[in-house]
Design an enzyme around this catalytic site. Structure first.
Site, PDB file in Angstrom:
ATOM      1  N   THR A 107      10.004   6.087  -5.723  1.00  0.00           N
ATOM      2  CA  THR A 107       9.547   5.766  -4.365  1.00  0.00           C
ATOM      3  C   THR A 107      10.694   5.293  -3.486  1.00  0.00           C
ATOM      4  O   THR A 107      10.812   5.697  -2.331  1.00  0.00           O
ATOM      5  CB  THR A 107       8.477   4.649  -4.426  1.00  0.00           C
ATOM      6  OG1 THR A 107       7.437   5.069  -5.301  1.00  0.00           O
ATOM      7  CG2 THR A 107       7.896   4.373  -3.050  1.00  0.00           C
ATOM      8  N   HIS A 117       4.751  12.670  -0.988  1.00  0.00           N
ATOM      9  CA  HIS A 117       3.809  11.922  -1.825  1.00  0.00           C
ATOM     10  C   HIS A 117       3.349  12.828  -2.955  1.00  0.00           C
ATOM     11  O   HIS A 117       3.236  14.041  -2.768  1.00  0.00           O
ATOM     12  CB  HIS A 117       2.579  11.496  -1.009  1.00  0.00           C
ATOM     13  CG  HIS A 117       1.436  11.024  -1.868  1.00  0.00           C
ATOM     14  ND1 HIS A 117       1.350   9.734  -2.341  1.00  0.00           N
ATOM     15  CD2 HIS A 117       0.370  11.691  -2.388  1.00  0.00           C
ATOM     16  CE1 HIS A 117       0.260   9.630  -3.102  1.00  0.00           C
ATOM     17  NE2 HIS A 117      -0.351  10.805  -3.146  1.00  0.00           N
ATOM     18  N   ARG A 176      13.430  12.895  -3.079  1.00  0.00           N
ATOM     19  CA  ARG A 176      13.629  11.648  -2.334  1.00  0.00           C
ATOM     20  C   ARG A 176      15.104  11.272  -2.256  1.00  0.00           C
ATOM     21  O   ARG A 176      15.560  10.745  -1.229  1.00  0.00           O
ATOM     22  CB  ARG A 176      12.787  10.536  -2.942  1.00  0.00           C
ATOM     23  CG  ARG A 176      11.302  10.678  -2.542  1.00  0.00           C
ATOM     24  CD  ARG A 176      10.426   9.804  -3.370  1.00  0.00           C
ATOM     25  NE  ARG A 176       9.048   9.765  -2.888  1.00  0.00           N
ATOM     26  CZ  ARG A 176       8.022   9.364  -3.634  1.00  0.00           C
ATOM     27  NH1 ARG A 176       8.223   8.975  -4.886  1.00  0.00           N
ATOM     28  NH2 ARG A 176       6.805   9.348  -3.129  1.00  0.00           N
ATOM     29  N   LYS A 180       5.583  14.429   4.194  1.00  0.00           N
ATOM     30  CA  LYS A 180       5.266  13.368   5.149  1.00  0.00           C
ATOM     31  C   LYS A 180       5.881  13.621   6.533  1.00  0.00           C
ATOM     32  O   LYS A 180       6.747  14.487   6.685  1.00  0.00           O
ATOM     33  CB  LYS A 180       5.738  12.025   4.566  1.00  0.00           C
ATOM     34  CG  LYS A 180       4.980  11.626   3.291  1.00  0.00           C
ATOM     35  CD  LYS A 180       5.319  10.205   2.882  1.00  0.00           C
ATOM     36  CE  LYS A 180       4.572   9.807   1.624  1.00  0.00           C
ATOM     37  NZ  LYS A 180       4.791   8.364   1.295  1.00  0.00           N
ATOM     38  N   GLU A 233      -7.643  12.704  -4.609  1.00  0.00           N
ATOM     39  CA  GLU A 233      -6.823  13.071  -3.455  1.00  0.00           C
ATOM     40  C   GLU A 233      -7.046  14.530  -3.049  1.00  0.00           C
ATOM     41  O   GLU A 233      -7.100  14.853  -1.861  1.00  0.00           O
ATOM     42  CB  GLU A 233      -5.350  12.795  -3.765  1.00  0.00           C
ATOM     43  CG  GLU A 233      -5.074  11.299  -3.908  1.00  0.00           C
ATOM     44  CD  GLU A 233      -3.666  10.957  -4.371  1.00  0.00           C
ATOM     45  OE1 GLU A 233      -3.373   9.752  -4.519  1.00  0.00           O
ATOM     46  OE2 GLU A 233      -2.862  11.887  -4.585  1.00  0.00           O
ATOM     47  N   ASN A 235       9.668   8.180   3.030  1.00  0.00           N
ATOM     48  CA  ASN A 235      10.188   8.746   1.779  1.00  0.00           C
ATOM     49  C   ASN A 235       9.790  10.206   1.545  1.00  0.00           C
ATOM     50  O   ASN A 235       9.803  10.686   0.422  1.00  0.00           O
ATOM     51  CB  ASN A 235       9.831   7.838   0.589  1.00  0.00           C
ATOM     52  CG  ASN A 235       8.340   7.792   0.300  1.00  0.00           C
ATOM     53  OD1 ASN A 235       7.548   8.350   1.053  1.00  0.00           O
ATOM     54  ND2 ASN A 235       7.956   7.153  -0.784  1.00  0.00           N
ATOM     55  N   PHE A 295       3.092  -3.759   3.028  1.00  0.00           N
ATOM     56  CA  PHE A 295       3.576  -2.541   3.677  1.00  0.00           C
ATOM     57  C   PHE A 295       2.454  -1.640   4.213  1.00  0.00           C
ATOM     58  O   PHE A 295       2.716  -0.597   4.810  1.00  0.00           O
ATOM     59  CB  PHE A 295       4.463  -1.740   2.710  1.00  0.00           C
ATOM     60  CG  PHE A 295       3.796  -1.313   1.422  1.00  0.00           C
ATOM     61  CD1 PHE A 295       3.011  -0.163   1.383  1.00  0.00           C
ATOM     62  CD2 PHE A 295       3.958  -2.043   0.251  1.00  0.00           C
ATOM     63  CE1 PHE A 295       2.401   0.246   0.208  1.00  0.00           C
ATOM     64  CE2 PHE A 295       3.355  -1.637  -0.934  1.00  0.00           C
ATOM     65  CZ  PHE A 295       2.579  -0.497  -0.953  1.00  0.00           C
ATOM     66  N   TYR A 306      -5.032   5.750   1.538  1.00  0.00           N
ATOM     67  CA  TYR A 306      -4.220   4.689   0.933  1.00  0.00           C
ATOM     68  C   TYR A 306      -5.033   3.410   0.673  1.00  0.00           C
ATOM     69  O   TYR A 306      -4.463   2.326   0.616  1.00  0.00           O
ATOM     70  CB  TYR A 306      -3.023   4.377   1.828  1.00  0.00           C
ATOM     71  CG  TYR A 306      -1.905   5.402   1.713  1.00  0.00           C
ATOM     72  CD1 TYR A 306      -1.247   5.614   0.500  1.00  0.00           C
ATOM     73  CD2 TYR A 306      -1.498   6.146   2.816  1.00  0.00           C
ATOM     74  CE1 TYR A 306      -0.217   6.529   0.393  1.00  0.00           C
ATOM     75  CE2 TYR A 306      -0.457   7.070   2.709  1.00  0.00           C
ATOM     76  CZ  TYR A 306       0.175   7.256   1.497  1.00  0.00           C
ATOM     77  OH  TYR A 306       1.199   8.157   1.388  1.00  0.00           O
ATOM     78  N   ARG A 346       6.106  14.471 -10.014  1.00  0.00           N
ATOM     79  CA  ARG A 346       6.660  13.120  -9.818  1.00  0.00           C
ATOM     80  C   ARG A 346       8.145  13.072 -10.166  1.00  0.00           C
ATOM     81  O   ARG A 346       8.930  12.396  -9.516  1.00  0.00           O
ATOM     82  CB  ARG A 346       5.870  12.085 -10.614  1.00  0.00           C
ATOM     83  CG  ARG A 346       4.505  11.834  -9.975  1.00  0.00           C
ATOM     84  CD  ARG A 346       3.698  10.814 -10.709  1.00  0.00           C
ATOM     85  NE  ARG A 346       4.172   9.450 -10.491  1.00  0.00           N
ATOM     86  CZ  ARG A 346       3.928   8.738  -9.399  1.00  0.00           C
ATOM     87  NH1 ARG A 346       3.252   9.256  -8.406  1.00  0.00           N
ATOM     88  NH2 ARG A 346       4.376   7.510  -9.293  1.00  0.00           N
TER      89      ARG A 346
HETATM   90  P1  CMP Z   1       3.451   7.106  -1.618  1.00  0.00           P
HETATM   91  O1  CMP Z   1       3.776   7.817  -2.876  1.00  0.00           O
HETATM   92  O2  CMP Z   1       2.872   7.931  -0.520  1.00  0.00           O
HETATM   93  O3  CMP Z   1       2.443   5.904  -1.934  1.00  0.00           O
HETATM   94  C1  CMP Z   1       2.397   4.730  -1.165  1.00  0.00           C
HETATM   95  C2  CMP Z   1       3.480   4.682  -0.120  1.00  0.00           C
HETATM   96  O4  CMP Z   1       3.719   3.402   0.413  1.00  0.00           O
HETATM   97  C3  CMP Z   1       4.800   5.073  -0.762  1.00  0.00           C
HETATM   98  O5  CMP Z   1       4.812   6.440  -1.050  1.00  0.00           O
HETATM   99  C4  CMP Z   1       5.778   4.583   0.295  1.00  0.00           C
HETATM  100  O6  CMP Z   1       5.890   5.474   1.389  1.00  0.00           O
HETATM  101  C5  CMP Z   1       5.097   3.316   0.756  1.00  0.00           C
HETATM  102  N1  CMP Z   1       5.616   2.142   0.092  1.00  0.00           N
HETATM  103  C6  CMP Z   1       5.447   1.778  -1.190  1.00  0.00           C
HETATM  104  N2  CMP Z   1       6.053   0.609  -1.444  1.00  0.00           N
HETATM  105  C7  CMP Z   1       6.609   0.239  -0.284  1.00  0.00           C
HETATM  106  C8  CMP Z   1       7.373  -0.877   0.104  1.00  0.00           C
HETATM  107  N3  CMP Z   1       7.688  -1.850  -0.756  1.00  0.00           N
HETATM  108  N4  CMP Z   1       7.792  -0.936   1.382  1.00  0.00           N
HETATM  109  C9  CMP Z   1       7.486   0.031   2.266  1.00  0.00           C
HETATM  110  N5  CMP Z   1       6.760   1.112   1.951  1.00  0.00           N
HETATM  111  C10 CMP Z   1       6.329   1.221   0.685  1.00  0.00           C
END
Ligand code: CMP
Length: 140
Positions: free
Chosen positions: A92, A116, A103, A10, A127, A113, A58, A50, A86
């Site tokens: 996450t 992905h 992470r 990211k 994807e 974070n 979010f 997304y 994963r």
């Molecule tokens: P990702 O695995 O890319 O999938 C969805 C993304 O949304 C996740 O990683 C985070 O970057 C973001 N995300 C998920 N939950 C939250 C949250 N509660 N607050 C902020 N960002 C979030």
């Protein structure tokens, strides 16, 4: 089963020059990078990626973040690749991510974070096809 999964380094990680460190961890874990490119996502491209999160609190900040700078997108291949990647990423929320995960080591917040990864075979297929044509994927 040999699986393929989709991975993003990211904008927060690209900006901090962590592409190589993250690729090293992926390869050291035994996953093969069989496609890769750098892209700066448009708003439409990020929103489509997304789409399942549309309407969540979010979502707008997530789209803004994912379009804030370039990302690296990859296809990873290996035995049980979806679950293994994963595991390598960790949870996450970096505060909940296990020690030694990407992470835990690199993420700055729930949103920033660093990486992905697809959460299921159906997501992985969608994807991968969202970013790569079949002839851009180089299995070996
Ligand atoms: P990702 O695995 O890319 O999938 C969805 C993304 O949304 C996740 O990683 C985070 O970057 C973001 N995300 C998920 N939950 C939250 C949250 N509660 N607050 C902020 N960002 C979030």
């Amino acid at each position: 089963t040999i699986e393929r999964t989709f991975s993003i380094v990211k904008p927060d990680a690209v900006e901090r020059n962590l592409i190589g460190a993250i690729y090293q961890r992926i390869e050291s874990a035994g996953l093969k990078i069989i496609a890769a490119k750098m892209v700066h996502l448009s708003e439409d491209k990020a929103k489509g990626f997304y789409a399942e999160h549309e309407g969540k609190p979010f979502y707008d900040d997530l789209v803004a973040f994912m379009t804030s700078g370039p990302v690296m997108v990859q296809v990873l291949e290996g035995e049980n690749a979806i679950a293994r990647y994963r595991e390598l990423m960790g949870k996450t929320n970096p505060e909940e991510a296990a020690c030694g995960t990407l992470r835990a080591d690199y993420a700055q917040s729930m949103r920033l974070n660093s990486v992905h990864g697809s959460d299921s075979p159906v997501s992985a297929a969608r994807e991968i096809a969202y970013f790569f044509a079949e002839d851009e994927i180089c299995p070996r």
